[in-house]
Write a protein that holds these residues in place. Structure first.
Motif, short mmCIF file in Angstrom:
data_model
loop_
_atom_site.label_atom_id
_atom_site.label_comp_id
_atom_site.label_asym_id
_atom_site.label_seq_id
_atom_site.Cartn_x
_atom_site.Cartn_y
_atom_site.Cartn_z
N TYR A 19 39.94 32.08 45.83
CA TYR A 19 39.73 33.51 45.57
C TYR A 19 40.69 33.99 44.49
O TYR A 19 41.90 33.76 44.57
N TYR A 29 35.50 41.15 53.74
CA TYR A 29 36.91 41.09 54.11
C TYR A 29 37.67 40.08 53.25
O TYR A 29 38.76 40.37 52.75
N LYS A 30 37.06 38.91 53.06
CA LYS A 30 37.73 37.85 52.30
C LYS A 30 38.00 38.28 50.86
O LYS A 30 38.87 37.74 50.20
N ARG A 31 37.21 39.21 50.35
CA ARG A 31 37.40 39.67 48.97
C ARG A 31 38.29 40.90 48.89
O ARG A 31 38.42 41.52 47.86
N ASN A 32 38.85 41.25 50.03
CA ASN A 32 39.75 42.40 50.12
C ASN A 32 39.06 43.73 49.79
O ASN A 32 39.68 44.66 49.28
N PHE A 38 49.50 39.40 51.40
CA PHE A 38 48.30 38.58 51.27
C PHE A 38 48.47 37.21 51.90
O PHE A 38 47.50 36.59 52.35
N GLN A 77 42.81 30.87 53.40
CA GLN A 77 42.03 30.62 52.18
C GLN A 77 42.97 30.47 50.99
O GLN A 77 44.08 30.99 50.99
N LEU A 100 43.30 45.72 45.23
CA LEU A 100 43.09 44.38 44.68
C LEU A 100 41.74 43.84 45.13
O LEU A 100 41.37 44.00 46.28
N ARG A 101 40.99 43.25 44.20
CA ARG A 101 39.70 42.66 44.57
C ARG A 101 39.71 41.18 44.24
O ARG A 101 40.00 40.80 43.11
N PHE A 102 39.36 40.38 45.25
CA PHE A 102 39.23 38.95 44.99
C PHE A 102 37.79 38.63 44.64
O PHE A 102 36.86 39.28 45.13
N GLN A 103 37.63 37.59 43.80
CA GLN A 103 36.30 37.08 43.51
C GLN A 103 36.30 35.59 43.84
O GLN A 103 37.27 34.90 43.53
N LYS A 138 47.56 46.73 47.73
CA LYS A 138 47.14 46.02 48.95
C LYS A 138 45.70 46.39 49.26
O LYS A 138 44.96 45.60 49.83
N GLY A 139 45.31 47.60 48.90
CA GLY A 139 43.93 48.02 49.10
C GLY A 139 43.05 47.78 47.89
O GLY A 139 41.91 47.37 48.01
N PHE A 156 45.53 36.38 54.36
CA PHE A 156 44.59 35.33 53.95
C PHE A 156 45.25 33.96 54.00
O PHE A 156 45.19 33.21 53.03
#
Lengths: 257, 415
Positions: A144, B97-100, A162, A169, A134-137, A131-132, A166
């Motif tokens: 994302y 924030y949006k990219r966590n 998530f 998005q 994970l990285r979105f691009q 939960k911490g 989110f």
């Protein structure tokens, strides 16, 4: 009579069906195993379990009513651990559970209880970690994308978190190890579990590199030099999780003063 | 100035603020907003010094009108200065924030122009985030001492947590090292925030949650350890007083890192008292979660915590007549006081012993670490530590074990 090995399709429903079958027929299988892991041998009789929704539902209900909702959660989380022989521990845990009821989770010195609770704990811990971590691009088209390679099959546990966070998005979380992904659509407010090959790479948005660069420089600037302690850092954040991070552990020392 | 350079300067300047907690505030955020908050808090990364990164921790500005001796951003020091605009901070927060990358924003600031002006900037940033960007993630704002409380109150309606740094443990040290700051001016907003939090809770109960929340995750403070001569006892007493009187959620302790060659402070080449800081946190934990009182830990005869063993073991060794404790019969509160047994283990023991009488093997199987507890417990009447029950001997053993364990926390002097 030969002892039996139960072979199931690997799904959670399949496992529940196998458990149902064992309790229904009042036998203790020597092993409950996924078809993918099964090796033929001469000593045991092989019983193929046909996954059944009705049977799975029935035993789910029985566990909830005769043991506890919490115990059901433990069984599901332990299943997701994919640890070796976890199915056998789950069977023994439930075997005892049907006898003892909800206090089974207080049998803290019984092996099957320990194994199931520990597996469940590992799964929950890893899912909390991601939960911490994970990285979105951001991809072209404003979606994302995040890739992970977790030890346990935690995708389904990450989903509610998530989705809540989110919800406005579009995003996709890709489990590269298990070649599957969960997709969420903000417009429809719906999610979908799909198969997705490990090689899949999306096209990233034009400004993505810029934001990543800002994050990297923030990460490097934040560390206090007199407290430099990479050992502590990797204790909290083991190296196996570094691959998909955007930031670079160790980069504070490369920072230009 | 480019945003990257500003970020570099203003995150570097904010790094000495310890707080990184993102917990305590839940149920913010809905179906049509960006983000939410989790009661448990989430760490997103760990920096090279091993500290958790959960929030985008930055200063709004490091142009400061004050000249506090212990501060890296004091007016008289020659260093790079920068200021964000509210919009820049809001956009940066949302992009991260949006990219966590983060759980939220922790926005502090040097006092630029005036306390009111600075507080207005923080307020405007918060309002942009909440209202324009529809952002419902975690938000921690500094309350600037000396600012009009109306501004602070408005900020509190938008933030999850607020904090006012008490900086130094006594008025005397404050006078010496930060002559432009007054203890009263620091304590006043703290007290008001504490009171408003309580009022808000009561009103929300009365009007069935119709009213907006005020600082739902509580408020906290930070003080610097080792820049001034106060003893551990006066620091712990201060913390206990803050918890009891100001309704404070957390007190953070920050080991002083030499930033100045002022003759009033420890020399530039001295190393920060990290071990002392660690012990203070342990003592703080004992106050908040283990039912200890400040005067049980230290007394007039003993002003400082033992650096070699943790405060709980220290207490146990000074009260050896209360030990060894029988795990099968001792109540929960007493189990909590056994060195090496925390709330989780104590709860496990209380649960498991209903099923059967516990022996050492059972405890081990339950994953209860006995390395330290062993000296202070009996299981079914058996004492299993391989040394006599004597405070001197046990002390020596504990010191040896600590030394191994603590090497993780000790600083690396490989510059």
């Amino acid at each position: 009579m030969k002892k039996e090995v139960f072979v199931y399709d690997g799904s959670y429903q399949g496992l529940l069906t196998a458990l149902y079958t064992a309790f229904k027929r009042k036998i203790i299988p020597v092993k409950i195993i996924k078809a993918a892991d099964f090796r033929e041998d001469l000593f045991y009789k092989k019983t193929i379990i046909e996954s059944s929704e009705a049977k799975a539902d029935l035993i789910t209900k029985k566990i909830r009513e005769n043991i506890s909702a919490n115990s059901l959660k433990n069984v599901f989380a332990a299943y997701l651990s994919e640890l070796e022989a976890i199915e056998d521990h789950i069977f023994r845990y439930l075997f005892l559970g049907f006898k003892e009821g909800e206090k089974i989770d207080e049998f803290l010195s019984t092996t099957a209880v320990i194994k199931v609770q520990e597996a469940a704990k590992k799964v929950r811990r890893e899912s909390h970690r991601f939960k911490g971590l994970l990285r979105f691009q951001k991809t072209q088209g404003n979606k994302y994308y995040g890739a992970i390679e977790p030890d346990h099959d935690i995708l389904i546990l990450l989903l509610p978190h998530f989705k809540a966070r989110f919800s406005i998005q579009d995003w996709l979380i890709h489990d590269k190890k298990r070649e599957k992904a969960v997709i969420y659509s903000a417009a429809a407010k719906e999610w979908l579990l799909i198969e997705l090959e490990a090689e899949f790479e999306p096209q990233f948005a034009a400004d993505e590199a810029e934001v990543q660069d800002l994050w990297q420089s923030f990460f490097a600037a934040l560390s206090i030099e007199n407290r430099y302690n990479p050992k502590l850092q990797s204790q909290f954040m083991p190296k196996k999780y570094w691959e998909y991070l955007i930031e670079e552990p160790g980069s504070s020392r490369k920072r230009k003063k | 100035m480019e945003i990257k350079e500003k970020l570099d300067i203003l995150s570097d300047a904010a790094k000495y603020d310890v707080s990184c907690s993102s917990s305590g505030s839940s149920n913010r955020g809905g179906k049509n907003s960006l983000g939410n908050t989790k009661a448990s808090g989430i760490c997103h990364s760990w920096s090279d010094d091993g500290r958790c990164i959960s929030l985008l921790k930055i200063l709004f500005s490091n142009y400061c009108i004050y000249d506090c001796q212990y501060c890296a951003n004091r007016a008289s020091v020659d260093r790079k200065r920068a200021s964000f605009t509210p919009r820049e901070v809001a956009e940066l927060t949302v992009d991260f924030y949006k990219r966590n990358y983060i759980e939220g924003l922790f926005l502090s600031s040097a006092v630029t122009k005036s306390p009111d002006w600075t507080m207005e900037q923080l307020l405007e940033t918060a309002s942009l985030l909440r209202n324009k960007y529809n952002y419902q993630g975690y938000l921690h704002l500094k309350a600037i001492p000396g600012a009009d409380f109306k501004l602070i109150y408005q900020a509190g309606l938008l933030a999850d947590r607020m904090s006012v740094n008490i900086e130094l443990p006594s008025e005397k040290s404050l006078k010496k090292l930060a002559p432009q700051k007054e203890k009263a001016a620091i304590l006043k907003p703290m007290q008001s925030i504490g009171t408003e939090i309580e009022n808000n809770l009561i009103e929300r109960k009365k009007y069935k949650k119709q009213k907006e929340k005020f600082v739902p995750a509580g408020h906290s403070t930070q003080l610097i350890v080792g820049a001034s001569p106060e003893s551990d006892r006066s620091i712990i007493n201060l913390a206990a007083g803050l918890y009891n009187n100001f309704n404070l959620k957390r007190v953070y302790y920050s080991a002083y890192l030499p930033v100045s060659d002022s003759s009033l402070l420890p020399a530039l080449n001295s190393s920060p008292p990290l071990k002392r800081e660690h012990r203070l946190y342990q003592a703080d934990w004992l106050l908040r979660f283990y039912g200890f009182q400040a005067d049980e830990l230290l007394s007039q005869e003993r002003e400082n915590l033992d650096l070699k063993v943790d405060p709980k073991a220290d207490w146990a060794l000074n009260n050896l007549d209360k030990f060894p404790v029988e795990v099968n019969t001792a109540d929960y509160q007493m189990l909590l006081r056994v060195p090496g047994i925390g709330p989780r283990s104590a709860a496990k023991i209380v649960k498991a012993r209903k099923e059967k009488k516990l022996n050492h093997y059972n405890l081990k199987k339950m994953r209860i670490v006995l390395k330290r507890a062993n000296y202070f417990i009996t299981c079914a009447g058996k004492y299993a530590a391989a040394v006599p029950f004597d405070s001197e001997i046990i002390y020596q053993r504990l010191v040896e074990k600590e030394a191994k364990q603590l090497s993780l926390f000790s600083q690396k002097q490989n510059k």
